[in-house]
Design a protein around this motif. Sequence first.
Motif, PDB file in Angstrom:
ATOM      1  N   LEU A  13       0.837  -1.200   0.000  1.00 45.81           N
ATOM      2  CA  LEU A  13       0.000   0.000   0.000  1.00 45.81           C
ATOM      3  C   LEU A  13       0.869   1.247   0.000  1.00 45.81           C
ATOM      4  O   LEU A  13       0.623   2.198  -0.749  1.00 45.81           O
ATOM      5  CB  LEU A  13      -0.901  -0.011   1.246  1.00 45.81           C
ATOM      6  CG  LEU A  13      -1.993   1.057   1.284  1.00 45.81           C
ATOM      7  CD1 LEU A  13      -3.026   0.805   0.209  1.00 45.81           C
ATOM      8  CD2 LEU A  13      -2.655   1.107   2.646  1.00 45.81           C
ATOM      9  N   GLU A  14       1.898   1.216   0.819  1.00 44.74           N
ATOM     10  CA  GLU A  14       2.780   2.380   0.919  1.00 44.74           C
ATOM     11  C   GLU A  14       3.467   2.662  -0.418  1.00 44.74           C
ATOM     12  O   GLU A  14       3.577   3.814  -0.842  1.00 44.74           O
ATOM     13  CB  GLU A  14       3.840   2.162   2.016  1.00 44.74           C
ATOM     14  CG  GLU A  14       4.640   3.419   2.291  1.00 44.74           C
ATOM     15  CD  GLU A  14       5.374   3.342   3.625  1.00 44.74           C
ATOM     16  OE1 GLU A  14       5.387   2.244   4.231  1.00 44.74           O
ATOM     17  OE2 GLU A  14       5.912   4.373   4.054  1.00 44.74           O
ATOM     18  N   ILE A  60       2.353   1.994  -3.413  1.00 48.32           N
ATOM     19  CA  ILE A  60       1.386   2.612  -4.321  1.00 48.32           C
ATOM     20  C   ILE A  60       1.168   4.068  -3.932  1.00 48.32           C
ATOM     21  O   ILE A  60       1.075   4.946  -4.791  1.00 48.32           O
ATOM     22  CB  ILE A  60       0.049   1.847  -4.286  1.00 48.32           C
ATOM     23  CG1 ILE A  60       0.272   0.369  -4.636  1.00 48.32           C
ATOM     24  CG2 ILE A  60      -0.943   2.468  -5.250  1.00 48.32           C
ATOM     25  CD1 ILE A  60      -0.965  -0.481  -4.503  1.00 48.32           C
ATOM     26  N   TYR A  61       1.138   4.295  -2.639  1.00 46.91           N
ATOM     27  CA  TYR A  61       0.918   5.662  -2.166  1.00 46.91           C
ATOM     28  C   TYR A  61       2.051   6.580  -2.610  1.00 46.91           C
ATOM     29  O   TYR A  61       1.815   7.648  -3.178  1.00 46.91           O
ATOM     30  CB  TYR A  61       0.812   5.674  -0.639  1.00 46.91           C
ATOM     31  CG  TYR A  61       0.606   7.046  -0.057  1.00 46.91           C
ATOM     32  CD1 TYR A  61      -0.605   7.713  -0.227  1.00 46.91           C
ATOM     33  CD2 TYR A  61       1.616   7.667   0.674  1.00 46.91           C
ATOM     34  CE1 TYR A  61      -0.802   8.973   0.307  1.00 46.91           C
ATOM     35  CE2 TYR A  61       1.421   8.933   1.212  1.00 46.91           C
ATOM     36  CZ  TYR A  61       0.215   9.578   1.036  1.00 46.91           C
ATOM     37  OH  TYR A  61       0.013  10.827   1.562  1.00 46.91           O
ATOM     38  N   PHE A  69     -10.034  -2.426  -6.560  1.00 48.06           N
ATOM     39  CA  PHE A  69      -9.406  -1.855  -5.374  1.00 48.06           C
ATOM     40  C   PHE A  69      -8.387  -0.794  -5.758  1.00 48.06           C
ATOM     41  O   PHE A  69      -8.382   0.318  -5.229  1.00 48.06           O
ATOM     42  CB  PHE A  69      -8.720  -2.981  -4.588  1.00 48.06           C
ATOM     43  CG  PHE A  69      -8.091  -2.546  -3.311  1.00 48.06           C
ATOM     44  CD1 PHE A  69      -8.880  -2.267  -2.196  1.00 48.06           C
ATOM     45  CD2 PHE A  69      -6.718  -2.426  -3.204  1.00 48.06           C
ATOM     46  CE1 PHE A  69      -8.298  -1.873  -0.999  1.00 48.06           C
ATOM     47  CE2 PHE A  69      -6.126  -2.033  -2.002  1.00 48.06           C
ATOM     48  CZ  PHE A  69      -6.922  -1.757  -0.912  1.00 48.06           C
ATOM     49  N   LEU A  84      -8.425   2.871  -3.913  1.00 46.88           N
ATOM     50  CA  LEU A  84      -7.197   3.554  -3.500  1.00 46.88           C
ATOM     51  C   LEU A  84      -7.162   5.041  -3.867  1.00 46.88           C
ATOM     52  O   LEU A  84      -6.856   5.871  -2.998  1.00 46.88           O
ATOM     53  CB  LEU A  84      -5.973   2.832  -4.051  1.00 46.88           C
ATOM     54  CG  LEU A  84      -5.623   1.548  -3.297  1.00 46.88           C
ATOM     55  CD1 LEU A  84      -4.244   1.072  -3.682  1.00 46.88           C
ATOM     56  CD2 LEU A  84      -5.712   1.769  -1.786  1.00 46.88           C
ATOM     57  N   PHE A 144      -6.617   7.970  -1.073  1.00 50.12           N
ATOM     58  CA  PHE A 144      -5.544   8.958  -1.048  1.00 50.12           C
ATOM     59  C   PHE A 144      -6.107  10.371  -1.111  1.00 50.12           C
ATOM     60  O   PHE A 144      -5.635  11.281  -0.432  1.00 50.12           O
ATOM     61  CB  PHE A 144      -4.561   8.702  -2.192  1.00 50.12           C
ATOM     62  CG  PHE A 144      -3.878   7.366  -2.089  1.00 50.12           C
ATOM     63  CD1 PHE A 144      -3.618   6.797  -0.839  1.00 50.12           C
ATOM     64  CD2 PHE A 144      -3.494   6.664  -3.225  1.00 50.12           C
ATOM     65  CE1 PHE A 144      -2.987   5.563  -0.727  1.00 50.12           C
ATOM     66  CE2 PHE A 144      -2.867   5.426  -3.120  1.00 50.12           C
ATOM     67  CZ  PHE A 144      -2.620   4.877  -1.873  1.00 50.12           C
ATOM     68  N   PHE A 173       0.487   9.424   6.173  1.00 54.98           N
ATOM     69  CA  PHE A 173       0.602   7.987   6.054  1.00 54.98           C
ATOM     70  C   PHE A 173       0.915   7.317   7.387  1.00 54.98           C
ATOM     71  O   PHE A 173       0.501   6.187   7.635  1.00 54.98           O
ATOM     72  CB  PHE A 173       1.653   7.628   5.007  1.00 54.98           C
ATOM     73  CG  PHE A 173       1.357   6.334   4.348  1.00 54.98           C
ATOM     74  CD1 PHE A 173       0.337   6.245   3.394  1.00 54.98           C
ATOM     75  CD2 PHE A 173       2.039   5.187   4.702  1.00 54.98           C
ATOM     76  CE1 PHE A 173       0.031   5.037   2.808  1.00 54.98           C
ATOM     77  CE2 PHE A 173       1.729   3.972   4.113  1.00 54.98           C
ATOM     78  CZ  PHE A 173       0.729   3.901   3.167  1.00 54.98           C
TER      79      PHE A 173
END
Lengths: 122, 122, 122, 122
Positions: free
Chosen positions: A110-111, A113-114, B88, B93, B97, B107
């Motif tokens: 997830l991180e 992608i963030y 997803f 996502l 964000f 984060f």
Amino acid sequence: MEFSNNNSIYLQIADRLCEQILSEEISGEDRIPSVREFAADIQVNPNTVMRTYGLLQDQGILYNKRGIGYFVSEKAKQIVMKTKKEEFIQESLPELFKMMDLLNIDFNELENIYQTSVKHQN
Amino acid sequence: MEFSNNNSIYLQIADRLCEQILSEEISGEDRIPSVREFAADIQVNPNTVMRTYGLLQDQGILYNKRGIGYFVSEKAKQIVMKTKKEEFIQESLPELFKMMDLLNIDFNELENIYQTSVKHQN
Amino acid sequence: MEFSNNNSIYLQIADRLCEQILSEEISGEDRIPSVREFAADIQVNPNTVMRTYGLLQDQGILYNKRGIGYFVSEKAKQIVMKTKKEEFIQESLPELFKMMDLLNIDFNELENIYQTSVKHQN
Amino acid sequence: MEFSNNNSIYLQIADRLCEQILSEEISGEDRIPSVREFAADIQVNPNTVMRTYGLLQDQGILYNKRGIGYFVSEKAKQIVMKTKKEEFIQESLPELFKMMDLLNIDFNELENIYQTSVKHQN
DNA sequence: GTGGTCTAGACCACC
DNA sequence: GTGGTCTAGACCACA
């Protein structure tokens, strides 16, 4: 303005207004467009906009001066912030984490992608 | 089985079956309950279950042997995985964000919430 | 409208709409009758029409404007053409040729029948 | 043996037997497998095969010697030929020609496809 | 007014 | 027994 089919239009409009309040594009005491004007603008039935304004008024985000128009209330940002944050933490996140579990996505992924998505914004 | 009001029943049933496929409670080539049986089981009209089964069949997740019943297709897990993961990443996502941005959640904070929720599962 | 017993009603309705799209009786962006209206028109239950519309929507042939009605999508003709042509070439034709072989019908005979049937249309 | 989902299984079996009769793989006075044997062979419920045999018996294509089995009747090929040809000319062909019209396929194009498919058989 | 969903109950073909 | 289709009628949210 384009609308998704998953959500009702008046809620999508409300969400958009809330976003603009959060990002301070519109802020305390600003007058927002009249129902008819806004409806024409985004090509939607006036009743639909009316419904949005009514909803936001009920939540104390907008208020109405009779014969003049709708205005963003002073505490608008604060209210939106609180409401959305509760909703986010108590409803969106649990569902999200459950999905991550089912899809075998861990927090590192997830991180990643963030970080990627943040870069792309610049 | 209990149903929320936000989502239609037949979709909630579909989601539940997909989750069971992902978690391998039911897997390739398993027969699932007949329409009537399942309907009685979860106290819902057979038509509603039929609709769910039909939907999942269209997606290749279930298949039907005539006069015998519905079965989980061999590639079911794979299909569900792919579909849900795309959904997803491309829908959930970005919204996450965006919401984090608007609500000023960074984060680290997200990670804290995540860790907490993971603990609670144990 | 009359229905045959071989095929389910909702599919016969779909076929009819597709034919009208191919022959351009109805075309891109046209609004088609509301579910209830159409149902009353052809003396069929609204649910049955709903099913047809839903099917064609899934195929991208129709689309829906919320609270307003169903419309023929811009690419409708193109989609129908493609779908039906594939079906025709990959399913109908092989069967045709196989049948001709088994029944000892040669191509000249087929052409005769064709010419006759074409004349009868005029 | 594999079955399509469009048609009932017992009819698909009947069609296959008819084809074998037309192509003289099986012919007048041949004994065909017993219901149980055939059912086991093609992995189908014996009732289903029973239904096929019953249908073909009604049409005079098969006949039954009690306690011995089912046999192809002497006139089988002739009957099948007549039945299928009528069906073909009065039902399949008109539908086919209508489709050609809607899809803008003319007879030359059909002939081309035919020639190609014939070559591929060699 | 529009679509969308659900229920209850029926009938059918098929395995 | 299985699924598949259809009807009648209801209720709801939405434009």
